[in-house]
Design a protein around this motif. Structure first.
Motif, mmCIF file in Angstrom:
data_model
loop_
_atom_site.group_PDB
_atom_site.id
_atom_site.type_symbol
_atom_site.label_atom_id
_atom_site.label_comp_id
_atom_site.label_asym_id
_atom_site.label_seq_id
_atom_site.Cartn_x
_atom_site.Cartn_y
_atom_site.Cartn_z
ATOM 1 N N LYS A 83 15.368 -8.633 18.419
ATOM 2 C CA LYS A 83 16.574 -6.599 18.452
ATOM 3 C C LYS A 83 17.330 -6.363 19.206
ATOM 4 C CE LYS A 83 12.987 -4.955 15.187
ATOM 5 N NZ LYS A 83 11.565 -3.975 14.837
ATOM 6 N N TYR A 84 19.307 -6.883 18.821
ATOM 7 C CA TYR A 84 19.963 -6.696 20.019
ATOM 8 C C TYR A 84 19.786 -4.792 20.153
ATOM 9 C CZ TYR A 84 22.472 -11.266 19.050
ATOM 10 O OH TYR A 84 22.135 -12.384 19.543
ATOM 11 N N ARG A 85 19.737 -4.333 19.703
ATOM 12 C CA ARG A 85 19.557 -2.528 20.428
ATOM 13 C C ARG A 85 18.669 -2.279 20.308
ATOM 14 N NH1 ARG A 85 24.544 0.824 17.090
ATOM 15 N NH2 ARG A 85 26.077 -1.387 17.522
ATOM 16 N N LEU A 86 17.626 -2.739 20.437
ATOM 17 C CA LEU A 86 16.040 -2.153 20.289
ATOM 18 C C LEU A 86 15.699 -1.685 22.143
ATOM 19 C CD1 LEU A 86 12.814 -1.150 19.386
ATOM 20 C CD2 LEU A 86 12.349 -3.802 21.081
ATOM 21 N N VAL A 87 15.881 -0.450 22.439
ATOM 22 C CA VAL A 87 15.394 0.034 23.849
ATOM 23 C C VAL A 87 13.631 0.450 24.198
ATOM 24 C CG1 VAL A 87 15.802 1.356 25.550
ATOM 25 C CG2 VAL A 87 17.789 1.143 24.161
ATOM 26 N N ASN A 88 12.634 -0.154 25.028
ATOM 27 C CA ASN A 88 12.046 0.125 25.093
ATOM 28 C C ASN A 88 10.853 1.276 26.018
ATOM 29 O OD1 ASN A 88 11.872 -0.948 27.818
ATOM 30 N ND2 ASN A 88 10.200 -2.373 27.241
ATOM 31 N N PHE A 98 16.491 -6.485 28.532
ATOM 32 C CA PHE A 98 17.374 -6.915 30.712
ATOM 33 C C PHE A 98 16.716 -4.947 30.613
ATOM 34 C CE2 PHE A 98 18.796 -10.288 29.843
ATOM 35 C CZ PHE A 98 19.759 -10.908 30.904
ATOM 36 N N GLY A 99 16.657 -4.954 32.031
ATOM 37 C CA GLY A 99 16.295 -3.697 32.672
ATOM 38 C C GLY A 99 17.879 -3.653 33.331
#
Length: 217
Positions: A83-88, A98-99
């Motif tokens: 998922k390209y727009r996932l933010v955990n 990526f951080g």
């Protein structure tokens, strides 16, 4: 007599028609099982050839060879299910999670733009692989093919572990002969990544200490 003639004539026509229906014919055989046409072009899915996959085409495929493209998709699925727009919950972003620090290292300075741009995310991943391959070049040369703490060491396993915990953590793993447990904030260990992503052919990735997104085509 006329009725018999019609009967036999009809019978001959029917037999001729049926025999033509069962006439052998040649089918053009294609590798794999699906052909799709996009803008007049023809592609085979899935395919063993990396170049058979158009960049703009988003498809779920089973990769049968351990090459760069399959490595990328395997890591992406593990990190974000692709998922390209996932933010955990810790703020890690995109398909490869990526951080901010890693993004800055490869020349990305706008997190929002990064999340909205799949092509940029792909470039960032390749750039980070190149950078980590240079940082860990000595470890790759020294330990590849050896068994450390029950894990067979491969270049792709090392680079996957570096993506998880950073190149410094991987160096410490080897420094301690794998006897210390290096894990990320969610408890995922470097060893598990070294196992899961072992044996991929990443020879196309060039070791480059200065790799950035601007170097990627």
């Amino acid at each position: 007599m006329i009725k018999k003639w019609y009967f036999y004539a009809s019978l001959i026509v029917i037999i001729t028609f049926l025999s033509l229906g069962f006439k052998p014919f040649n089918l053009e055989t294609k590798p794999w099982f699906l052909i799709e046409k996009t803008d007049g072009s023809e592609y085979l899915f899935p395919s063993k050839e990396e170049d058979d996959y158009p960049v703009e085409k988003k498809v779920n495929v089973v990769f049968t060879e351990k090459r760069l493209i399959s490595f990328k998709e395997a890591v992406a699925f593990k990190e974000s299910q692709g998922k390209y727009r996932l933010v955990n919950s810790l703020g890690y972003m995109g398909k490869y999670q990526f951080g901010s620090k890693a993004l800055r290292a490869v020349g990305v300075h706008n997190n929002k733009a990064f999340l909205k741009d799949p092509a940029l995310q792909e470039k960032a991943f390749i750039a980070l692989l190149s950078k980590n391959k240079w940082i860990l070049r000595n470890e790759i040369e020294k330990y590849e093919g050896k068994i450390i703490s029950g894990v067979e060491i491969t270049e792709s396993g090392i680079l996957a572990a570096a993506h998880l915990g950073g190149a410094g953590s991987v160096k410490n793993f080897f420094k301690n002969r794998g006897n210390r447990h290096f894990r990320d904030a969610y408890g995922t260990s470097l060893k598990s990544y070294m196992k899961a992503f072992a044996g991929y052919d990443l020879s196309r990735i060039e070791a480059d200490s200065d790799a950035t997104i601007h170097d990627q085509i």
